[in-house]
Design an enzyme around this catalytic site. Structure first.
Site, PDB file in Angstrom:
ATOM      1  N   GLU A   1      10.966 -18.412 -11.057  1.00  0.00           N
ATOM      2  CA  GLU A   1      11.786 -19.626 -11.193  1.00  0.00           C
ATOM      3  C   GLU A   1      11.714 -20.220 -12.601  1.00  0.00           C
ATOM      4  O   GLU A   1      12.484 -21.117 -12.940  1.00  0.00           O
ATOM      5  CB  GLU A   1      11.377 -20.664 -10.137  1.00  0.00           C
ATOM      6  CG  GLU A   1      10.091 -21.434 -10.399  1.00  0.00           C
ATOM      7  CD  GLU A   1       8.796 -20.683 -10.153  1.00  0.00           C
ATOM      8  OE1 GLU A   1       7.730 -21.306 -10.286  1.00  0.00           O
ATOM      9  OE2 GLU A   1       8.832 -19.464  -9.842  1.00  0.00           O
TER      10      GLU A   1
ATOM     11  N   HIS B   1       6.065 -16.464 -12.559  1.00  0.00           N
ATOM     12  CA  HIS B   1       6.944 -17.487 -11.980  1.00  0.00           C
ATOM     13  C   HIS B   1       8.401 -17.079 -12.194  1.00  0.00           C
ATOM     14  O   HIS B   1       8.964 -17.352 -13.256  1.00  0.00           O
ATOM     15  CB  HIS B   1       6.685 -18.840 -12.647  1.00  0.00           C
ATOM     16  CG  HIS B   1       5.410 -19.466 -12.228  1.00  0.00           C
ATOM     17  ND1 HIS B   1       5.284 -20.234 -11.088  1.00  0.00           N
ATOM     18  CD2 HIS B   1       4.175 -19.423 -12.787  1.00  0.00           C
ATOM     19  CE1 HIS B   1       4.040 -20.644 -10.967  1.00  0.00           C
ATOM     20  NE2 HIS B   1       3.344 -20.156 -11.985  1.00  0.00           N
TER      21      HIS B   1
ATOM     22  N   CYS C   1       2.676 -16.803  -7.620  1.00  0.00           N
ATOM     23  CA  CYS C   1       1.478 -17.248  -8.333  1.00  0.00           C
ATOM     24  C   CYS C   1       0.316 -17.431  -7.345  1.00  0.00           C
ATOM     25  O   CYS C   1      -0.122 -16.461  -6.734  1.00  0.00           O
ATOM     26  CB  CYS C   1       1.782 -18.508  -9.157  1.00  0.00           C
ATOM     27  SG  CYS C   1       0.504 -18.887 -10.382  1.00  0.00           S
TER      28      CYS C   1
END
Length: 196
Positions: A177, A175, A77
């Site tokens: 994650e 993202h 990001c």
């Protein structure tokens, strides 16, 4: 495996740590130059505003550390955007690893782009096992225009580079994650990359 997560006060570090733990790895959140330099893999997360994030990197001397890294580095990001030459966000000067000027989405679009969108034109072992048009989670108001370093593309009114690579540096606008099993596979692929 020794995984350093760069701590400079602008990171989404907890969600990255949890994602690594789900994969069976332990990351170390650190701003120590030696720990970062000697790590097998380095993750450069980021949430926040570009110019203030660059200021924090300068204050900790981490800008110089990142530029010299030779092992695989993953910017996430804002971390990806800071690897670029500049950003319209706060007229920030970036680290300049990628010769890319980060732009703001036009006012005609709903900003930030928030939620799930697809990635395609996948061109890296980072995406081994990932389908074209796989969905990833994104939250951002600024973007990298299509460029020679692009290894994934996303369309949000315009096509832009949602992942980039140059040498040992990788960047993803989304993202991983927070992107479920597909995102975790991308993180696992990153951890499996050979050092150049």
């Amino acid at each position: 495996m020794n995984i350093a997560i760069i701590d400079y006060g602008a990171g989404n570090v907890q969600s990255v740590l949890f994602a690594l733990e789900r994969l069976g790895f332990t990351g170390k959140v650190t701003s120590d130059a030696n720990e970062i330099n000697t790590a097998d893999k380095v993750i450069f997360p980021g949430v926040g505003e570009a110019s203030s994030a660059m200021k924090m990197l300068h204050e900790k001397g981490l800008d110089k550390v990142i530029l010299q890294l030779k092992q695989p580095v993953l910017g996430i990001c804002l971390g990806m955007q800071l690897l670029c030459k500049s950003s319209e966000e706060g007229n920030a000067k970036g680290l300049g690893i990628f010769d890319i000027a980060i732009k703001k989405f036009s006012n005609q679009m709903k900003v930030p782009q928030m939620g799930w969108n697809t990635i395609y034109n996948l061109k890296s072992s980072l995406f081994d096992g990932i389908s074209e048009k796989e969905y990833m989670y994104l939250v951002h108001s600024f973007y990298a225009p299509a460029n020679e370093y692009s290894i994934a593309t996303t369309n949000y009114g315009i096509e832009y580079a949602s992942a980039i690579q140059k040498d040992n540096f990788y960047g993803v606008q989304f993202h991983p994650e927070k992107s479920g099993k597909a995102g975790e596979l991308i993180l696992k692929n990153f951890l499996n990359l050979e050092s150049k």
